[in-house]
Write a protein that holds these residues in place. Sequence first.
Motif, PDB file in Angstrom:
ATOM      1  N   LEU A  20       0.867  -1.164   0.000  1.00  0.00           N
ATOM      2  CA  LEU A  20       0.000   0.000   0.000  1.00  0.00           C
ATOM      3  C   LEU A  20       0.911   1.223   0.000  1.00  0.00           C
ATOM      4  CD1 LEU A  20      -3.057   0.455   2.318  1.00  0.00           C
ATOM      5  CD2 LEU A  20      -1.369   2.268   2.112  1.00  0.00           C
ATOM      6  N   ARG A  21       0.815   2.025  -1.075  1.00  0.00           N
ATOM      7  CA  ARG A  21       1.663   3.212  -1.139  1.00  0.00           C
ATOM      8  C   ARG A  21       0.934   4.364  -0.450  1.00  0.00           C
ATOM      9  NH1 ARG A  21       5.605   5.287  -5.841  1.00  0.00           N
ATOM     10  NH2 ARG A  21       6.641   3.404  -5.148  1.00  0.00           N
ATOM     11  N   ALA A  22       1.295   4.629   0.795  1.00  0.00           N
ATOM     12  CA  ALA A  22       0.576   5.617   1.605  1.00  0.00           C
ATOM     13  C   ALA A  22       1.010   7.041   1.284  1.00  0.00           C
ATOM     14  CB  ALA A  22       0.788   5.329   3.083  1.00  0.00           C
ATOM     15  N   VAL A  23       2.276   7.198   0.868  1.00  0.00           N
ATOM     16  CA  VAL A  23       2.804   8.510   0.499  1.00  0.00           C
ATOM     17  C   VAL A  23       3.522   8.335  -0.830  1.00  0.00           C
ATOM     18  CG1 VAL A  23       4.443  10.331   1.137  1.00  0.00           C
ATOM     19  CG2 VAL A  23       3.036   9.247   2.900  1.00  0.00           C
ATOM     20  N   ASP A  24       3.183   9.191  -1.789  1.00  0.00           N
ATOM     21  CA  ASP A  24       3.658   8.963  -3.148  1.00  0.00           C
ATOM     22  C   ASP A  24       4.290  10.225  -3.753  1.00  0.00           C
ATOM     23  OD1 ASP A  24       4.070   7.949  -5.642  1.00  0.00           O
ATOM     24  OD2 ASP A  24       1.969   7.560  -6.110  1.00  0.00           O
ATOM     25  N   GLY A  25       5.604  10.326  -3.645  1.00  0.00           N
ATOM     26  CA  GLY A  25       6.320  11.435  -4.287  1.00  0.00           C
ATOM     27  C   GLY A  25       5.993  12.797  -3.709  1.00  0.00           C
TER      28      GLY A  25
END
Length: 332
Positions: A20-25
Amino acid sequence: MTMLDVQNLSVEYKIQGGVLRAVDGVSFTLKRAESLGIVGESGCGKSTIAKALLQLLPKNGKISGGHVFFDGDDLVGKSAEEIRKMRQKRIALVSQSAMNSLNPVHTVGKQIIEAIRCHSRMSVKEAYARAVEVFSMVGLEEKRLRSFPHQLSGGMKQRAIIAMALSLEPDIIIADEPTTALDVVVQGRILQRIQKIHKEISSSMIFITHDISVVSEVCETIMVMYGGRVMEIADTDSFFRAPYHPYSLGLQNAFPSITEIGQEELVSIPGSPPNLSEPQEGCRFHVRCPFATETCRTEEPPLEKVRDDHYSACWYNDKVESFRREAGKRDT
Ligand code: ATP
Ligand code: MG
């Protein structure tokens, strides 16, 4: 002077059946004595950013990309031990759960003095004097140092925790929803205090909340997150005068100012935030955006400069006037 320079930060949690990508860039900077508010609905990644900055991510979480330059040093890649040492003294976290972190069997004074001495060479007497000083900053009397946690009200406990964080004069204070368990009047008072103190000791401040009215009163810069990404980042005055992102327009309608809570019906944005364990296409907000087009469904918009100190990630930043009219907001 830049205290914190976060570049392209991504954080992932391992979950059953995938990640799960909770923070993306996510990128932002924080200057000395500046205060930044991070807002967005539940689950958009606010606390994950705080935990990543402090390397307090749980076992299944990791920074999967980017850099966090603190005073010029990249925290990403530092050992847990190095981070632990600098954490409390230079970056302090005040969170809602911290309220329960006071030890019930010791007086708050004993706990604060121990915390101070753990990070300095102060004698007990000097640490006591310091404790009295920070207690008075948060509006607690000296005699409260002799209280046990259960003898304090929720608001007092919260102020004691804040005093403890401040006693170390951190470079950065991260306050993650520090007041949501408290009633509105107490919240307001505590927020005003934190704001005043961070200026006095020239700490930088990151204020995390889902309520944008709080940010309007406390922060110079606001960062609006949605589904792990930054939708809009701006000087607070500019943002409240003229928000650009359709999500921000929705948020502004969803929250009356802190003084009006209870007097006005809250209008929430229809729909719910995206499931971050599934791959995202296009703009994260397109499903709930009343203005979305085919482009929004397929291509992700970059964060673009719309004014000085004001950036928005929407394909239709140039159409904002009509969006605002439709959303019932006026540019003044
Ligand atoms: P809130 O306003 O409710 O505090 P938030 O913006 O702080 O929300 P986070 O707690 O950072 O959101 O969570 C971001 C996303 O990561 C959510 O989808 C959440 O379910 C997920 N998440 C958080 N912690 C974990 C974990 N330990 N394991 C797996 N997923 C997690
Ligand atoms: Mg949170």
